[in-house]
Scaffold this motif. Structure first.
Motif, PDB file in Angstrom:
ATOM      1  N   VAL A 128       6.574   2.199  31.279  1.00 35.89           N
ATOM      2  CA  VAL A 128       5.899   2.909  32.361  1.00 35.89           C
ATOM      3  C   VAL A 128       6.481   4.316  32.435  1.00 35.89           C
ATOM      4  O   VAL A 128       7.686   4.474  32.666  1.00 35.89           O
ATOM      5  CB  VAL A 128       6.070   2.207  33.721  1.00 35.89           C
ATOM      6  CG1 VAL A 128       5.192   2.866  34.768  1.00 35.89           C
ATOM      7  CG2 VAL A 128       5.756   0.721  33.613  1.00 35.89           C
ATOM      8  N   ASP A 129       5.646   5.317  32.220  1.00 38.61           N
ATOM      9  CA  ASP A 129       6.095   6.715  32.227  1.00 38.61           C
ATOM     10  C   ASP A 129       5.571   7.406  33.481  1.00 38.61           C
ATOM     11  O   ASP A 129       4.359   7.576  33.650  1.00 38.61           O
ATOM     12  CB  ASP A 129       5.587   7.433  30.975  1.00 38.61           C
ATOM     13  CG  ASP A 129       6.199   8.829  30.812  1.00 38.61           C
ATOM     14  OD1 ASP A 129       6.826   9.325  31.768  1.00 38.61           O
ATOM     15  OD2 ASP A 129       6.039   9.410  29.727  1.00 38.61           O
ATOM     16  N   ILE A 134       0.657   8.458  35.550  1.00 43.36           N
ATOM     17  CA  ILE A 134       1.513   7.302  35.270  1.00 43.36           C
ATOM     18  C   ILE A 134       0.843   6.518  34.149  1.00 43.36           C
ATOM     19  O   ILE A 134      -0.295   6.068  34.284  1.00 43.36           O
ATOM     20  CB  ILE A 134       1.691   6.404  36.503  1.00 43.36           C
ATOM     21  CG1 ILE A 134       2.334   7.177  37.643  1.00 43.36           C
ATOM     22  CG2 ILE A 134       2.559   5.195  36.155  1.00 43.36           C
ATOM     23  CD1 ILE A 134       2.508   6.375  38.913  1.00 43.36           C
ATOM     24  N   THR A 135       1.550   6.383  33.033  1.00 48.75           N
ATOM     25  CA  THR A 135       0.995   5.649  31.902  1.00 48.75           C
ATOM     26  C   THR A 135       1.735   4.334  31.723  1.00 48.75           C
ATOM     27  O   THR A 135       2.961   4.267  31.873  1.00 48.75           O
ATOM     28  CB  THR A 135       1.084   6.466  30.601  1.00 48.75           C
ATOM     29  OG1 THR A 135       2.454   6.774  30.314  1.00 48.75           O
ATOM     30  CG2 THR A 135       0.286   7.749  30.723  1.00 48.75           C
ATOM     31  N   ALA A 222      11.122   1.923  32.447  1.00 46.63           N
ATOM     32  CA  ALA A 222      10.568   3.071  33.171  1.00 46.63           C
ATOM     33  C   ALA A 222      11.218   4.342  32.683  1.00 46.63           C
ATOM     34  O   ALA A 222      12.421   4.397  32.415  1.00 46.63           O
ATOM     35  CB  ALA A 222      10.795   2.906  34.674  1.00 46.63           C
ATOM     36  N   THR A 223      10.416   5.401  32.562  1.00 47.05           N
ATOM     37  CA  THR A 223      10.929   6.705  32.187  1.00 47.05           C
ATOM     38  C   THR A 223      10.126   7.774  32.919  1.00 47.05           C
ATOM     39  O   THR A 223       9.180   7.477  33.635  1.00 47.05           O
ATOM     40  CB  THR A 223      10.879   6.900  30.652  1.00 47.05           C
ATOM     41  OG1 THR A 223      11.613   8.068  30.286  1.00 47.05           O
ATOM     42  CG2 THR A 223       9.443   7.031  30.161  1.00 47.05           C
ATOM     43  N   ILE A 240      15.673   1.716  33.779  1.00 52.14           N
ATOM     44  CA  ILE A 240      15.238   3.113  33.794  1.00 52.14           C
ATOM     45  C   ILE A 240      15.919   3.813  32.624  1.00 52.14           C
ATOM     46  O   ILE A 240      17.150   3.772  32.498  1.00 52.14           O
ATOM     47  CB  ILE A 240      15.619   3.812  35.114  1.00 52.14           C
ATOM     48  CG1 ILE A 240      14.981   3.095  36.301  1.00 52.14           C
ATOM     49  CG2 ILE A 240      15.204   5.280  35.087  1.00 52.14           C
ATOM     50  CD1 ILE A 240      15.476   3.595  37.653  1.00 52.14           C
ATOM     51  N   ASP A 241      15.121   4.439  31.769  1.00 55.34           N
ATOM     52  CA  ASP A 241      15.657   5.141  30.591  1.00 55.34           C
ATOM     53  C   ASP A 241      15.080   6.548  30.587  1.00 55.34           C
ATOM     54  O   ASP A 241      14.016   6.802  30.031  1.00 55.34           O
ATOM     55  CB  ASP A 241      15.275   4.380  29.325  1.00 55.34           C
ATOM     56  CG  ASP A 241      16.030   4.860  28.099  1.00 55.34           C
ATOM     57  OD1 ASP A 241      16.453   6.034  28.092  1.00 55.34           O
ATOM     58  OD2 ASP A 241      16.192   4.074  27.139  1.00 55.34           O
ATOM     59  N   LYS A 242      15.795   7.477  31.217  1.00 58.04           N
ATOM     60  CA  LYS A 242      15.289   8.838  31.391  1.00 58.04           C
ATOM     61  C   LYS A 242      15.150   9.598  30.066  1.00 58.04           C
ATOM     62  O   LYS A 242      14.351  10.517  29.945  1.00 58.04           O
ATOM     63  CB  LYS A 242      16.218   9.619  32.336  1.00 58.04           C
ATOM     64  CG  LYS A 242      16.128   9.181  33.791  1.00 58.04           C
ATOM     65  CD  LYS A 242      14.810   9.621  34.393  1.00 58.04           C
ATOM     66  CE  LYS A 242      14.767   9.400  35.895  1.00 58.04           C
ATOM     67  NZ  LYS A 242      15.622  10.332  36.634  1.00 58.04           N
ATOM     68  N   MET A 243      15.967   9.226  29.070  1.00 58.81           N
ATOM     69  CA  MET A 243      15.970   9.948  27.799  1.00 58.81           C
ATOM     70  C   MET A 243      15.089   9.290  26.737  1.00 58.81           C
ATOM     71  O   MET A 243      15.192   9.602  25.563  1.00 58.81           O
ATOM     72  CB  MET A 243      17.407  10.049  27.261  1.00 58.81           C
ATOM     73  CG  MET A 243      18.353  10.840  28.153  1.00 58.81           C
ATOM     74  SD  MET A 243      17.836  12.577  28.337  1.00 58.81           S
ATOM     75  CE  MET A 243      17.345  12.582  30.067  1.00 58.81           C
ATOM     76  N   LEU A 244      14.215   8.397  27.147  1.00 57.15           N
ATOM     77  CA  LEU A 244      13.422   7.619  26.195  1.00 57.15           C
ATOM     78  C   LEU A 244      12.581   8.514  25.282  1.00 57.15           C
ATOM     79  O   LEU A 244      12.537   8.310  24.067  1.00 57.15           O
ATOM     80  CB  LEU A 244      12.520   6.644  26.957  1.00 57.15           C
ATOM     81  CG  LEU A 244      11.856   5.550  26.120  1.00 57.15           C
ATOM     82  CD1 LEU A 244      12.902   4.577  25.590  1.00 57.15           C
ATOM     83  CD2 LEU A 244      10.819   4.795  26.954  1.00 57.15           C
ATOM     84  N   THR A 245      11.914   9.508  25.853  1.00 53.84           N
ATOM     85  CA  THR A 245      11.039  10.373  25.051  1.00 53.84           C
ATOM     86  C   THR A 245      11.833  11.185  24.042  1.00 53.84           C
ATOM     87  O   THR A 245      11.432  11.309  22.875  1.00 53.84           O
ATOM     88  CB  THR A 245      10.228  11.310  25.958  1.00 53.84           C
ATOM     89  OG1 THR A 245       9.571  10.546  26.976  1.00 53.84           O
ATOM     90  CG2 THR A 245       9.170  12.063  25.155  1.00 53.84           C
ATOM     91  N   LEU A 246      12.958  11.738  24.472  1.00 53.88           N
ATOM     92  CA  LEU A 246      13.781  12.524  23.551  1.00 53.88           C
ATOM     93  C   LEU A 246      14.303  11.641  22.421  1.00 53.88           C
ATOM     94  O   LEU A 246      14.329  12.049  21.254  1.00 53.88           O
ATOM     95  CB  LEU A 246      14.944  13.175  24.302  1.00 53.88           C
ATOM     96  CG  LEU A 246      14.583  14.148  25.428  1.00 53.88           C
ATOM     97  CD1 LEU A 246      15.840  14.808  25.981  1.00 53.88           C
ATOM     98  CD2 LEU A 246      13.597  15.208  24.946  1.00 53.88           C
TER      99      LEU A 246
END
Length: 257
Positions: A128-129, A134-135, A222-223, A240-246
């Motif tokens: 979930v972004d 919200i995707t 979640a990010t 929660i993984d804030k750095m997922l996209t990077l």
């Protein structure tokens, strides 16, 4: 060093990796009118502030959901980092089979997130972004991207409420202490925050039912910028993984060099 850039509708998120280690990350406002020189000079200042040298960047990878900024970022990369960037799009090796009716329709950020999440948590899983939209994305046990759902982001709903009503104010997105509130600002905050918790949990619950044939979902990740705000109240989000996209950009880069 590797510079990774994710261009979203609201923010541009950037990070610098040395091998597998994230050295620094930054979030700046997306500005479609900003030129490649303006972005380049801004990054030079950011690098200087953190004691980094642009000449140490040897490669750049970019994902973007803002087509008008793609050329800008590519030009910035070439002029200020002397790198022709790798861009996430058709033809790039992601290591993930995209089972979408038209794979070209899937936003680059959704694929990047899915690649990183599957690498880190295995499958089946749900991502979930919490961005401008919200995707919700589902990945199979075998690592196939299955699709998902898209909903308006909480900021979009907040802005719409302010713009389309005569007397309701614009509010800060913070969680009120209770759902039943005694003033207008807190009441709006309650409706937005707890309303979106219900939306998110309901969609995740339904996605889990549809994924049951894949086995037990290993993780709901979640990010995104507002992930903490909603995930803290969610019954369905596991991590929660804030750095997922990077992290996804780094993984995709490694699969293409």
């Amino acid at each position: 060093m590797l510079l990774v850039i994710d261009v979203g509708n609201t923010n541009v998120v950037l990070g610098v990796y040395k091998e597998n280690k994230l050295l620094n990350d930054w979030r700046i406002a997306t500005d479609k009118d900003r030129t490649s020189d303006e972005y380049g000079l801004l990054l030079e200042q950011i690098f200087k502030y953190h004691g980094l040298c642009p000449s140490d960047v040897k490669d750049v990878i970019i994902s973007s959901v803002v087509p008008t900024l793609m050329y800008t970022m590519e030009a910035m990369s070439i002029k200020y980092f002397q790198c022709t960037p790798l861009t996430v799009g058709p033809g790039i090796k992601t290591g993930m089979n995209i089972k979408y009716d038209n794979p070209k329709e899937v936003g680059a950020d959704r694929i990047v997130n899915a690649v990183a999440a599957y690498e880190k948590y295995g499958g089946p899983l749900i991502i979930v972004d919490f961005g401008t939209a919200i995707t919700f994305c589902a990945v199979s046990k075998e690592g196939d991207y299955l699709g998902g759902a898209i909903a308006p982001g909480i900021k979009i709903s907040s802005e719409a409420l302010f713009l389309r009503t005569a007397k309701l104010p614009k509010v800060e997105l913070v969680k009120p202490e209770r759902v039943i509130c005694k003033n207008t600002v807190s009441s709006i905050q309650s409706g937005l925050i707890y309303g979106y918790v219900g939306l998110v949990d309901n969609i995740i619950e339904r996605m889990k039912e549809e994924l049951s044939r894949e086995g037990k979902v290993k993780a709901v990740v979640a990010t995104g910028g507002l992930a903490s705000l909603i995930a803290s109240e969610s019954k369905e989000i596991d991590v929660i993984d804030k750095m997922l996209t990077l992290e996804g950009l780094r993984i995709i880069y490694e699969r293409n060099v």
